[in-house]
Enzyme design. Structure first.
Site, short mmCIF file in Angstrom:
data_model
loop_
_atom_site.label_atom_id
_atom_site.label_comp_id
_atom_site.label_asym_id
_atom_site.label_seq_id
_atom_site.Cartn_x
_atom_site.Cartn_y
_atom_site.Cartn_z
N SER A 61 0.82 -1.21 0.00
CA SER A 61 0.00 0.00 0.00
C SER A 61 0.85 1.27 0.00
CB SER A 61 -0.90 0.02 1.24
OG SER A 61 -1.63 -1.17 1.32
N1 SAH Z 1 -0.79 -5.10 3.77
C1 SAH Z 1 0.02 -5.36 2.58
C2 SAH Z 1 -0.68 -4.97 1.29
C3 SAH Z 1 -1.88 -5.81 1.06
S1 SAH Z 1 -2.37 -6.06 -0.62
C4 SAH Z 1 1.38 -4.75 2.70
O1 SAH Z 1 1.70 -4.10 3.71
O2 SAH Z 1 2.18 -4.98 1.77
C5 SAH Z 1 -3.74 -7.13 -0.24
C6 SAH Z 1 -3.37 -8.56 0.00
O3 SAH Z 1 -4.57 -9.23 0.43
C7 SAH Z 1 -2.91 -9.31 -1.24
O4 SAH Z 1 -1.64 -9.84 -1.03
C8 SAH Z 1 -3.97 -10.39 -1.44
O5 SAH Z 1 -3.45 -11.61 -1.93
C9 SAH Z 1 -4.51 -10.56 -0.04
N2 SAH Z 1 -5.84 -11.14 0.09
C10 SAH Z 1 -6.92 -10.98 -0.72
N3 SAH Z 1 -7.97 -11.69 -0.24
C11 SAH Z 1 -7.55 -12.30 0.90
C12 SAH Z 1 -8.18 -13.16 1.85
N4 SAH Z 1 -9.45 -13.52 1.72
N5 SAH Z 1 -7.45 -13.60 2.91
C13 SAH Z 1 -6.14 -13.24 3.04
N6 SAH Z 1 -5.49 -12.42 2.17
C14 SAH Z 1 -6.19 -11.96 1.12
#
Ligand code: SAH
Length: 222
Positions: A61
């Protein structure tokens, strides 16, 4: 760190301090080397205020959004925290520093990202945080209840299963809306039910799963 990167870091945090008035959050963010959470070829951009691709169609993010979400969540030093959407693991590292006497579980649906993030968190010596591959139920019901839950992917509505994983008095911060645009919701579980407030617009990659969006083309096809 090169001179150029450390100058970029100073400039970024100066800018963030004018936009987010929560110094513990900014101190924690500045302590975590963001350049280690982005792909090697993008390290020179680690301290620009933008989301960056981390593979599998996912992103780390934007720093301003990380700062904003974390200050809305307001983790305390003893909180038991859950993050849904580990991605790079950067946000989890920030949470681990803020909940330093508590614990952080972060779950991720893409196994390679979960593994890589867990290795990085260990490498940094953060012992109160674990990155786990997510299971069939959203979040981590095995380790519930949590005092604070942060979802770093966008959901169409508040997922019941995450509300169920909140302790009474616990906070859930989650982007809620369409695939393109969301509002950051802060839901607090009270003795009677839920109090919900909105804390501004945002744009996240979709949360995938039963209480969220189906995987689509361009998404990692798991
Ligand atoms: N917090 C992260 C950025 C998140 S991007 C950072 O600091 O880099 C969002 C992430 O959520 C992605 O990697 C995606 O694969 C994951 N995601 C999507 N749906 C999900 C679910 N149901 N459970 C766990 N992770 C999920």
């Amino acid at each position: 760190m090169t001179r150029r990167l450390s100058d970029a870091k100073d400039a970024l945090f100066l800018r963030l301090s004018g936009q987010v008035r929560d110094s513990p959050v900014l101190t924690a963010m500045a302590e975590v080397p963001r350049e280690l959470f982005v792909p090697p070829g993008l390290r020179h951009r680690a301290y620009t205020n933008e989301p960056l691709p981390i593979g599998f169609g996912q992103t780390i993010s934007q720093p301003l959004m990380t700062a904003h979400m974390t200050s809305v969540l307001r983790p305390t030093p003893t909180d038991r925290v859950l993050e849904v959407g580990t991605g790079s693991g950067y946000q989890a590292a920030v949470l681990a520093l803020l909940a330093r006497r508590g614990s952080v579980v972060t779950v991720e649906r893409i196994p390679a990202l979960a593994r890589h993030a867990d290795e990085m968190l260990r490498f940094l010596g953060l012992t109160n945080v674990r990155a786990l591959e997510s299971g069939p139920t959203l979040g981590c019901p095995e380790k519930a209840p949590f005092d604070a839950i942060l979802v770093t992917a966008a959901a169409p509505r508040l997922p019941h299963s995450l509300v169920d994983q909140l302790a009474v008095g616990g906070r859930l911060v989650i982007p809620v809306g369409s695939r393109e645009n969301q509002e950051l919701a802060l839901a607090i579980r009270t003795g009677e039910g839920l109090s919900i407030k909105y804390r501004g617009g945002c744009r996240f990659v979709p949360l995938v799963g039963e209480e969220a969006w189906p995987p689509s083309s361009g998404q990692h096809g798991l």
